[in-house]
Design a protein around this motif. Structure first.
Motif, PDB file in Angstrom:
ATOM      1  N   SER A  75     -26.562 -37.973   7.409  1.00 53.57           N
ATOM      2  CA  SER A  75     -27.120 -38.988   6.521  1.00 53.57           C
ATOM      3  C   SER A  75     -26.933 -38.608   5.057  1.00 53.57           C
ATOM      4  CB  SER A  75     -28.610 -39.174   6.831  1.00 53.57           C
ATOM      5  OG  SER A  75     -29.228 -39.998   5.875  1.00 53.57           O
ATOM      6  N   LEU A  76     -27.254 -37.352   4.720  1.00 54.91           N
ATOM      7  CA  LEU A  76     -27.100 -36.917   3.331  1.00 54.91           C
ATOM      8  C   LEU A  76     -25.634 -36.875   2.920  1.00 54.91           C
ATOM      9  CD1 LEU A  76     -28.439 -35.884   0.761  1.00 54.91           C
ATOM     10  CD2 LEU A  76     -28.362 -33.578   1.715  1.00 54.91           C
ATOM     11  N   PHE A  77     -24.760 -36.409   3.811  1.00 50.90           N
ATOM     12  CA  PHE A  77     -23.340 -36.339   3.468  1.00 50.90           C
ATOM     13  C   PHE A  77     -22.755 -37.733   3.276  1.00 50.90           C
ATOM     14  CE2 PHE A  77     -18.832 -36.243   4.612  1.00 50.90           C
ATOM     15  CZ  PHE A  77     -18.374 -35.295   3.701  1.00 50.90           C
ATOM     16  N   SER A 148     -30.251 -44.348   4.877  1.00 52.07           N
ATOM     17  CA  SER A 148     -31.482 -43.674   5.306  1.00 52.07           C
ATOM     18  C   SER A 148     -32.158 -44.434   6.441  1.00 52.07           C
ATOM     19  CB  SER A 148     -32.431 -43.528   4.122  1.00 52.07           C
ATOM     20  OG  SER A 148     -32.902 -44.789   3.670  1.00 52.07           O
ATOM     21  N   LEU A 149     -32.159 -45.770   6.380  1.00 54.05           N
ATOM     22  CA  LEU A 149     -32.754 -46.567   7.457  1.00 54.05           C
ATOM     23  C   LEU A 149     -31.948 -46.434   8.746  1.00 54.05           C
ATOM     24  CD1 LEU A 149     -33.720 -49.851   5.539  1.00 54.05           C
ATOM     25  CD2 LEU A 149     -35.226 -47.975   6.237  1.00 54.05           C
ATOM     26  N   ILE A 150     -30.622 -46.380   8.635  1.00 55.59           N
ATOM     27  CA  ILE A 150     -29.781 -46.224   9.825  1.00 55.59           C
ATOM     28  C   ILE A 150     -30.016 -44.863  10.469  1.00 55.59           C
ATOM     29  CG2 ILE A 150     -27.399 -46.012  10.616  1.00 55.59           C
ATOM     30  CD1 ILE A 150     -26.620 -48.128   8.586  1.00 55.59           C
ATOM     31  N   SER A 151     -30.103 -43.811   9.662  1.00 50.69           N
ATOM     32  CA  SER A 151     -30.345 -42.475  10.209  1.00 50.69           C
ATOM     33  C   SER A 151     -31.703 -42.401  10.888  1.00 50.69           C
ATOM     34  CB  SER A 151     -30.248 -41.431   9.100  1.00 50.69           C
ATOM     35  OG  SER A 151     -31.268 -41.620   8.131  1.00 50.69           O
ATOM     36  N   LEU A 152     -32.703 -43.038  10.293  1.00 56.02           N
ATOM     37  CA  LEU A 152     -34.032 -43.050  10.896  1.00 56.02           C
ATOM     38  C   LEU A 152     -34.019 -43.809  12.225  1.00 56.02           C
ATOM     39  CD1 LEU A 152     -37.006 -42.274  10.532  1.00 56.02           C
ATOM     40  CD2 LEU A 152     -37.329 -44.408   9.279  1.00 56.02           C
ATOM     41  N   ALA A 153     -33.327 -44.937  12.246  1.00 56.49           N
ATOM     42  CA  ALA A 153     -33.228 -45.711  13.486  1.00 56.49           C
ATOM     43  C   ALA A 153     -32.476 -44.929  14.569  1.00 56.49           C
ATOM     44  CB  ALA A 153     -32.521 -47.036  13.218  1.00 56.49           C
ATOM     45  N   ALA A 240     -33.446 -41.523  -1.653  1.00 56.65           N
ATOM     46  CA  ALA A 240     -33.311 -42.170  -0.346  1.00 56.65           C
ATOM     47  C   ALA A 240     -33.461 -41.178   0.804  1.00 56.65           C
ATOM     48  CB  ALA A 240     -31.955 -42.867  -0.242  1.00 56.65           C
ATOM     49  N   PHE A 241     -32.990 -39.938   0.625  1.00 58.91           N
ATOM     50  CA  PHE A 241     -32.953 -38.983   1.740  1.00 58.91           C
ATOM     51  C   PHE A 241     -34.314 -38.358   2.019  1.00 58.91           C
ATOM     52  CE2 PHE A 241     -32.525 -34.492   2.990  1.00 58.91           C
ATOM     53  CZ  PHE A 241     -31.971 -34.661   4.252  1.00 58.91           C
ATOM     54  N   LEU A 242     -35.056 -37.977   0.990  1.00 54.64           N
ATOM     55  CA  LEU A 242     -36.327 -37.275   1.202  1.00 54.64           C
ATOM     56  C   LEU A 242     -37.343 -38.109   1.981  1.00 54.64           C
ATOM     57  CD1 LEU A 242     -36.782 -35.356  -2.176  1.00 54.64           C
ATOM     58  CD2 LEU A 242     -36.070 -34.449   0.041  1.00 54.64           C
ATOM     59  N   PRO A 243     -37.561 -39.391   1.639  1.00 54.92           N
ATOM     60  CA  PRO A 243     -38.496 -40.179   2.461  1.00 54.92           C
ATOM     61  C   PRO A 243     -38.059 -40.304   3.920  1.00 54.92           C
ATOM     62  CG  PRO A 243     -38.103 -41.257   0.362  1.00 54.92           C
ATOM     63  CD  PRO A 243     -37.113 -40.154   0.456  1.00 54.92           C
ATOM     64  N   ALA A 244     -36.766 -40.525   4.152  1.00 49.96           N
ATOM     65  CA  ALA A 244     -36.288 -40.620   5.535  1.00 49.96           C
ATOM     66  C   ALA A 244     -36.472 -39.307   6.269  1.00 49.96           C
ATOM     67  CB  ALA A 244     -34.813 -41.042   5.549  1.00 49.96           C
ATOM     68  N   SER A 245     -36.255 -38.195   5.570  1.00 56.15           N
ATOM     69  CA  SER A 245     -36.443 -36.888   6.188  1.00 56.15           C
ATOM     70  C   SER A 245     -37.903 -36.650   6.538  1.00 56.15           C
ATOM     71  CB  SER A 245     -35.939 -35.793   5.237  1.00 56.15           C
ATOM     72  OG  SER A 245     -36.068 -34.511   5.820  1.00 56.15           O
ATOM     73  N   LEU A 246     -38.821 -37.061   5.655  1.00 54.77           N
ATOM     74  CA  LEU A 246     -40.248 -36.921   5.955  1.00 54.77           C
ATOM     75  C   LEU A 246     -40.650 -37.820   7.126  1.00 54.77           C
ATOM     76  CD1 LEU A 246     -41.757 -36.805   2.345  1.00 54.77           C
ATOM     77  CD2 LEU A 246     -41.703 -34.945   4.019  1.00 54.77           C
ATOM     78  N   PHE A 247     -40.099 -39.023   7.163  1.00 52.17           N
ATOM     79  CA  PHE A 247     -40.359 -39.916   8.292  1.00 52.17           C
ATOM     80  C   PHE A 247     -39.924 -39.256   9.600  1.00 52.17           C
ATOM     81  CE2 PHE A 247     -41.250 -44.133   6.311  1.00 52.17           C
ATOM     82  CZ  PHE A 247     -42.152 -44.579   7.265  1.00 52.17           C
ATOM     83  N   MET A 248     -38.714 -38.706   9.618  1.00 49.27           N
ATOM     84  CA  MET A 248     -38.203 -38.057  10.817  1.00 49.27           C
ATOM     85  C   MET A 248     -39.057 -36.861  11.210  1.00 49.27           C
ATOM     86  SD  MET A 248     -34.088 -38.233  10.112  1.00 49.27           S
ATOM     87  CE  MET A 248     -33.767 -37.103  11.456  1.00 49.27           C
TER      88      MET A 248
END
Length: 279
Positions: A75-77, A148-153, A240-248
């Motif tokens: 996701s980050l890359f 970020s939404l795609i990675s979370l999904a 974008a990445f930090l919130p998705a990472s915290l969600f995960m």
């Protein structure tokens, strides 16, 4: 041991590529910036190498519970790579840069509605900001938020379909959660559920709070400028990445709490059947 070291070296090389991607794709990188990027890349590679080559855990969570960290890295890359392509297109447009920019513009416009994270990030810019900077930031924010939404999904899908992490072998809490002390006091399940709720709440609030905090700090440290491509890439990527990472992380800790609770119930039921506990 050899396969573990080989995997650690491969991960370290990928970290170097990740850190160096903006400076390789975006033209006009100064010598001082290149030196700083090289230093950060070496530090990230060394940290990754020591972490994955060691038998004992360090700082990286869910080290032996794929694909958690693999999803986060990809996701980050992807975010860094696409933002670098967009930044490159501002000075050296090609078919690839124009295509990525067009897709990002459509996504940014679709997500740019009142009180949305993308709208709040755009409003972070000063009132006298250049129109092209506003368009570029909206495009970058839209495509980053979508990734970020795609990675979370995809991570949630791995939980449901692949049964993460139980299908990948026994889950070692000490190795995969090195910063979590199960003996610190209180029930482990309650603490994991509490930490899960905190991480999910922070993951939801950060995209809204970060632009507001930066806007409020502009009176002390000066207005934010996105004229530097490197600054724009890393700022938007982190946003974008930090919130998705915290969600995960919150979802993963909730999953582990559920696994521990289910294992307790099974053990209790088995003990009752064996007559070890009063019925």
């Amino acid at each position: 041991m050899f396969s573990q070291l080989t995997g650690a070296v491969a991960r370290a090389i990928l970290m170097v590529i990740l850190v160096a991607t903006p400076s390789m794709l975006v033209p006009g990188t100064s010598a001082d910036t290149a030196q700083i990027i090289a230093l950060v890349a070496i530090f990230a590679a060394a940290l990754t190498l020591f972490e994955y080559a060691s038998t004992y855990p360090g700082l990286v969570e869910f080290r032996d519970a794929p694909p958690f960290n693999r999803i986060r890295f990809l996701s980050l890359f992807a975010t860094i790579f696409l933002l670098s392509i967009i930044a490159r297109g501002t000075t050296q447009p090609t078919t690839a840069t124009m295509f990525v920019e067009a897709v990002g513009t459509l996504i940014g416009q679709a997500l740019d509605f009142p009180y949305s994270p993308v709208r709040l990030l755009v409003l972070m810019l000063p009132e006298n900001a250049d129109y092209q900077d506003i368009v570029t930031l909206r495009t970058a924010a839209g495509i980053s938020y979508l990734i970020s939404l795609i990675s979370l999904a995809f991570f949630v899908l791995s939980l449901r379909v692949m049964g993460w992490p139980s299908r990948f072998g026994a889950f070692n809490v000490w190795v995969n959660l090195p910063t979590f002390d199960p003996t610190a006091g209180g029930d482990v399940v309650d603490r994991l559920e509490r930490d899960a709720r905190i991480n999910i709440a922070l993951g939801f609030l950060l995209p809204f709070l970060t632009p507001a905090v930066i806007k409020a700090a502009a009176s002390l440290f000066g207005s934010v400028s996105m004229s530097n491509s490197q600054t724009m890439i890393w700022t938007v990527a982190a946003w974008a990445f930090l919130p998705a990472s915290l969600f995960m992380r919150g979802i993963a800790m909730g999953r582990i709490a559920t696994m521990i609770s289910d294992e307790r119930r099974r053990n209790t039921a088995a003990a009752k059947q064996d007559g070890l506990l009063p019925a």
